[in-house]
Design an enzyme around this catalytic site. Structure first.
Site, PDB file in Angstrom:
ATOM      1  CB  THR A 124      -0.933   0.007   1.226  1.00 13.74           C
ATOM      2  OG1 THR A 124      -0.125  -0.242   2.400  1.00 13.74           O
ATOM      3  CG2 THR A 124      -1.993  -1.069   1.115  1.00 13.74           C
TER       4      THR A 124
ATOM      5  CE  LYS B 140      16.590   2.129   0.701  1.00 14.51           C
ATOM      6  NZ  LYS B 140      16.097   2.893  -0.467  1.00 14.51           N
TER       7      LYS B 140
ATOM      8  NE  ARG C  91      22.456  -2.779  -2.121  1.00 16.90           N
ATOM      9  CZ  ARG C  91      22.930  -2.187  -3.209  1.00 16.90           C
ATOM     10  NH1 ARG C  91      24.213  -2.272  -3.505  1.00 16.90           N
ATOM     11  NH2 ARG C  91      22.128  -1.487  -3.996  1.00 16.90           N
TER      12      ARG C  91
HETATM   13  N1  LIG Z   1      14.197   6.562  -5.658  1.00 16.73           N
HETATM   14  C1  LIG Z   1      13.289   7.343  -5.130  1.00 16.73           C
HETATM   15  O1  LIG Z   1      13.088   8.476  -5.565  1.00 16.73           O
HETATM   16  C2  LIG Z   1      12.469   6.832  -3.976  1.00 16.73           C
HETATM   17  C3  LIG Z   1      11.383   7.564  -3.559  1.00 16.73           C
HETATM   18  C4  LIG Z   1      10.616   7.053  -2.515  1.00 16.73           C
HETATM   19  C5  LIG Z   1      10.965   5.865  -1.892  1.00 16.73           C
HETATM   20  N2  LIG Z   1      12.049   5.197  -2.328  1.00 16.73           N
HETATM   21  C6  LIG Z   1      12.437   3.927  -1.694  1.00 16.73           C
HETATM   22  O2  LIG Z   1      11.390   3.004  -1.982  1.00 16.73           O
HETATM   23  C7  LIG Z   1      11.177   2.142  -0.869  1.00 16.73           C
HETATM   24  C8  LIG Z   1       9.719   2.224  -0.440  1.00 16.73           C
HETATM   25  O3  LIG Z   1       9.462   3.528   0.094  1.00 16.73           O
HETATM   26  P1  LIG Z   1       7.977   4.149   0.127  1.00 16.73           P
HETATM   27  O4  LIG Z   1       8.138   5.603   0.387  1.00 16.73           O
HETATM   28  O5  LIG Z   1       7.210   3.677  -1.072  1.00 16.73           O
HETATM   29  O6  LIG Z   1       7.378   3.444   1.423  1.00 16.73           O
HETATM   30  P2  LIG Z   1       5.995   3.825   2.136  1.00 16.73           P
HETATM   31  O7  LIG Z   1       5.122   4.604   1.215  1.00 16.73           O
HETATM   32  O8  LIG Z   1       6.326   4.403   3.467  1.00 16.73           O
HETATM   33  O9  LIG Z   1       5.333   2.371   2.301  1.00 16.73           O
HETATM   34  C9  LIG Z   1       5.247   1.756   3.492  1.00 16.73           C
HETATM   35  C10 LIG Z   1       4.577   0.383   3.295  1.00 16.73           C
HETATM   36  O10 LIG Z   1       5.061  -0.461   4.316  1.00 16.73           O
HETATM   37  C11 LIG Z   1       3.959  -1.013   5.004  1.00 16.73           C
HETATM   38  N3  LIG Z   1       4.325  -1.265   6.385  1.00 16.73           N
HETATM   39  C12 LIG Z   1       4.637  -0.355   7.356  1.00 16.73           C
HETATM   40  N4  LIG Z   1       4.913  -0.982   8.504  1.00 16.73           N
HETATM   41  C13 LIG Z   1       4.764  -2.315   8.270  1.00 16.73           C
HETATM   42  C14 LIG Z   1       4.903  -3.474   9.065  1.00 16.73           C
HETATM   43  N5  LIG Z   1       5.251  -3.414  10.347  1.00 16.73           N
HETATM   44  N6  LIG Z   1       4.675  -4.689   8.489  1.00 16.73           N
HETATM   45  C15 LIG Z   1       4.311  -4.784   7.188  1.00 16.73           C
HETATM   46  N7  LIG Z   1       4.168  -3.714   6.374  1.00 16.73           N
HETATM   47  C16 LIG Z   1       4.385  -2.495   6.921  1.00 16.73           C
HETATM   48  C17 LIG Z   1       2.872   0.033   4.876  1.00 16.73           C
HETATM   49  O11 LIG Z   1       1.633  -0.566   5.123  1.00 16.73           O
HETATM   50  P3  LIG Z   1       0.369   0.222   5.776  1.00 16.73           P
HETATM   51  O12 LIG Z   1      -0.451   0.724   4.610  1.00 16.73           O
HETATM   52  O13 LIG Z   1      -0.314  -0.833   6.546  1.00 16.73           O
HETATM   53  O14 LIG Z   1       0.900   1.341   6.645  1.00 16.73           O
HETATM   54  C18 LIG Z   1       3.061   0.441   3.439  1.00 16.73           C
HETATM   55  O15 LIG Z   1       2.454  -0.497   2.582  1.00 16.73           O
HETATM   56  C19 LIG Z   1      12.183   2.585   0.208  1.00 16.73           C
HETATM   57  O16 LIG Z   1      13.342   1.783   0.129  1.00 16.73           O
HETATM   58  C20 LIG Z   1      12.498   4.009  -0.175  1.00 16.73           C
HETATM   59  O17 LIG Z   1      13.787   4.412   0.268  1.00 16.73           O
HETATM   60  C21 LIG Z   1      12.805   5.636  -3.371  1.00 16.73           C
END
Ligand SMILES: NC(=O)c1ccc[n+]([C@@H]2O[C@H](COP(=O)([O-])OP(=O)(O)OC[C@H]3O[C@@H](n4cnc5c(N)ncnc54)[C@H](OP(=O)(O)O)[C@@H]3O)[C@@H](O)[C@H]2O)c1
Length: 190
Positions: free
Chosen positions: A13, A144, A148
């Protein structure tokens, strides 16, 4: 990855996770989503597209309509993780930057389940082994890279998916972490 591989997304999500779910469905793989029982309703998605549902409930309904299999679980609930892992072949973790180190719990569950063919830890950015960063991003890079090393030490087949920065994520807030709108007073240049 073979077309018949069953793919589990942990963090479906989230901003990135929903796109991984949609891509997996589009590729024709049986797709599973680990969903927390009592998580909060999400705000408007960070990566907005015309097709994006706006609430977590809408998102879950969207997943169901696409044939995604929902599995209840939580990273902190070892038994729920092992139970989910035993039903799939590939694990893609897309949890956010505050949960990077918590992936040791997924690694422990993968070891116990014993059937996972490949693990994609939560990366989706720069190659953290080859780029330097300044704080607060540096800390995320260190974490991260640490995950790894654990994956490698445990002998789990892995893919580190590095896709650089998403403009849709950083342009809207001028790259100010955790801001959802452009700041009006001060901008920190990283
Ligand atoms: N390259 C880029 O520009 C960029 C940008 C953004 C992110 N990223 C990277 O992409 C990755 C994902 O980031 P994001 O921002 O997409 O993450 P996010 O939006 O914060 O997503 C969090 C997800 O983790 C779930 N979650 C939280 N706590 C949990 C738990 N205890 N058990 C199971 N699931 C849990 C949440 O579920 P709920 O809905 O239940 O809360 C949600 O589905 C990260 O590694 C981030 O560094 C990269």
């Amino acid at each position: 990855m073979a077309p018949q591989d069953r793919i589990l997304v942990i963090g479906p999500t989230g901003a990135i996770g929903r796109h991984v779910i949609w891509a997996s469905v589009k590729a024709g793989n049986p797709t599973y989503a680990l969903v927390r029982k009592n998580s909060v309703t999400i705000e408007k998605p960070k990566l907005i597209t015309a097709a994006n549902p706006e609430t977590k409930e809408e998102l879950i309904d969207n997943f169901k309509s696409l044939g995604v299999i929902l599995l209840e679980g939580d990273i902190s609930d070892h038994n729920s993780l092992v139970k989910a892992l035993k039903q799939v072949d590939i694990v893609i973790c897309t949890t956010g930057r505050l949960l990077i180190l918590d992936q040791v719990k997924i690694i422990a569950a993968i070891k116990e389940a014993g059937n996972i063919k490949r693990f994609f830890p939560s990366e989706f950015g720069l190659d953290v082994d080859r780029h330097e960063a300044v704080d607060p991003v540096r800390e995320v890079f260190v974490e991260k890279a640490g995950i790894r090393r654990v994956v490698e030490a445990e002998g789990i087949p892995y893919t580190y998916l590095c896709c650089h920065a998403f403009t849709g994520y950083f342009l809207r807030n001028l790259a100010q972490l955790d801001a959802t709108v452009p700041p009006r007073d001060k901008v920190i240049i990283l």
